[in-house]
Every structure is written in structure tokens, then in C-alpha cells.
Motif scaffolding. Sequence first.
Motif, PDB file in Angstrom:
ATOM      1  N   GLU A  33      94.320  35.730 103.395  1.00 30.43           N
ATOM      2  CA  GLU A  33      93.338  35.492 104.434  1.00 30.43           C
ATOM      3  C   GLU A  33      92.294  34.482 103.946  1.00 30.43           C
ATOM      4  N   SER A  35      88.830  32.692 103.175  1.00 30.13           N
ATOM      5  CA  SER A  35      87.484  33.184 102.925  1.00 30.13           C
ATOM      6  C   SER A  35      86.503  32.572 103.917  1.00 30.13           C
ATOM      7  N   ARG A  36      85.310  33.130 103.992  1.00 27.08           N
ATOM      8  CA  ARG A  36      84.301  32.583 104.889  1.00 27.08           C
ATOM      9  C   ARG A  36      83.864  31.189 104.457  1.00 27.08           C
ATOM     10  N   ALA A  37      83.818  30.978 103.145  1.00 26.39           N
ATOM     11  CA  ALA A  37      83.462  29.645 102.650  1.00 26.39           C
ATOM     12  C   ALA A  37      84.529  28.617 103.030  1.00 26.39           C
ATOM     13  N   GLN A  39      86.627  28.809 105.627  1.00 27.64           N
ATOM     14  CA  GLN A  39      86.542  28.553 107.062  1.00 27.64           C
ATOM     15  C   GLN A  39      85.349  27.665 107.400  1.00 27.64           C
ATOM     16  N   ALA A  40      84.219  27.906 106.737  1.00 27.46           N
ATOM     17  CA  ALA A  40      83.043  27.071 106.989  1.00 27.46           C
ATOM     18  C   ALA A  40      83.290  25.636 106.540  1.00 27.46           C
ATOM     19  N   LYS A  42      86.201  24.093 106.401  1.00 27.91           N
ATOM     20  CA  LYS A  42      87.102  23.447 107.367  1.00 27.91           C
ATOM     21  C   LYS A  42      86.353  23.049 108.636  1.00 27.91           C
TER      22      LYS A  42
END
Length: 318
Positions: A33, A35-37, A39-40, A42
Motif C-alpha cells: 500500500e 504511504s501518505r508521503a 501519495q502526497a 505523486k
Amino acid sequence: MTAVLGTRPDQGKNREKRPGRWSAPPRPVWEEEPSRAGQAGKGIALGMACLAILFPLWIVIVTSLQTKRTIDEAGGLVVIPKSITFVAYQELLGGGQVQRAALVSIGVTVVGTLFSMAVSVLCAYGLSRSGSLGHRWILMTLLATMFFGAGLIPTYLLVQALGLTDTYLALILPSAVSVFNILVLRAFFMNISQELVDSARIDGAGEWRILFRIVMPLSRAVIAVISLFYAVGYWSAWFNASIYLTDQDMMPLQNVMIQLVQKQERPVGLSAQINTGQLSPLAIQMAVMVLALLPVAVLSPFVQKHFKKGMLTGAVKG
């Protein structure tokens, strides 16, 4: 009861859910999955890429809608609009050189795309049939043209000898066929199930009927993509017109746009409102750019869904 049925209490939680219309497709089991970092990052990268594409387009559109006073106050290109006026587009579409050039570009694009697709489809279908006469030698000859060319001077002499100079055919025939597009079509045609073709032959269908009733309906994706490539090529072409045409009334829109951009003086063939300085030549230049980009921007979203199937499938498996 759980032991008898052979299920685990947490088995329902790990069951794969069917993706909805707006949900992301299920990930493979080996893919972690994000990570939030990640996704941010991208999102930021995609946002910057969109900004780099849309910001120049925004400047062109806004500048074409501004008055001469606003453009003079901004010192050139306008980023923040102060007033909206369509005078530049009214002047361009009200008659004269630009309107005539737009009609020439539309006619050349439509006729050239139909002619190029007809030649490319017929050539690709013939080369996709392994038993066709001389298909291997023809294929090798086409491949050789991708690496070796006659050059500009022999091409010009050939066009001149055929009497195509100062004719609209000079904008179509010299660049009517792309070998790369033929190879992509051929690879896609070869991937069509041979059983369908054989069954059609058993039912008495000839090659023309097989092509139009079986092969082409199954190849709508690649045909749409190649048609867009040819259309964009004809619409954006300017080099052939600059070499083979001397009559300014026959020039396509791209050549007129080049003339308006390179010549900083007032454009030729427009009304007295421009000649008196009431409308900025920069607004006219930006408006011509918008008109040149408009057909491609309108047609591309409709063909976008076919790009993956039309290009990747046909090219990789060929």
C-alpha cells in the motif's frame, strides 16, 4: 461450525471487493500500500506537471481576449485578465486571410486523413496476410524507407516534375503515408483471430468483405488512434506549404500563424480596426494560436480511451 465449513472468521475481511466506478482497481498481493508521503508526492508532481501545461495555455487564451490598452499596460502577455473582449476572434473569423487559411487547413486535414487511412489500411491488411504476393519484399522496402531518404532536393524535383507545385495535392501526397503507422496497423491486423477469417472464407466472403466486415470493426481502437495521428499531422503541417506553394491565398492556417508571429507589424488582410491600432497585433497572434490548437484539444479526449489498446497492444504483440 467454522471448522466444519472450513472457513476462518477473518476470511470475509480479506475478500476482494469489486471496484466501483470511481474506486481504484485492486492491487496485486505483492504490491504494498502506498504511504501518505508517496501519495502526497505523486499529487504534487502531477499538480506541477498540469500547471506547467495549463499555465502557458492560460496566458495565450487570456491575452487573446484582452484589449490593446490592457496588453500595453501589462507590457505584453497578460496573466490576470481585466476585461474580456472577443474582437480579435471577430476580426479573424470575419473574413480575410485567416478565415481562408482555416478553411484550407480543414479541407486538407479531412481529405488527407481519409486518403492516408485508405492507403495505410489497405497496405497493412495486404502485408498482414502471409500468403499475399510479394508481401515480404514490399515490407522490406517499406522498412528501408524508414532509415534511408532521398532528401529535400530530389523530393522537390519529383513534386515539380509531377506538376504538383502550387496545388493542394502538394500538401497531401508527399507526406500521405507513414511507414510506422502501417506497421502498427499490420501488427494489430495480425493479432485478429485467424479462425474468424477462415470461417468467413468458408462462408464465401472475399478479401474486401473480410476487411470491411471483420477486420476493420475489430480494429476500431487502432484505426481511431492512427486517424488522429494523421489528422494532427496534416493540421500542424507547414513545411510542405512553405516549399511547394507560392500563392498566399492557398496557405494553410499554420503558415499564416507563422507569418503573424514572425512579423511584428500589423497583420495583413484584416479590417481597419487593426490597422488604426485599436486592436493589438499580439491579441491577433494569440487568437490564431487558439484557433490552431482548438481542433486537437477537442478531438483528443474522444480518442484518448483508445490509445492504450490501439498503440500498445498492436505494437507489442506484432
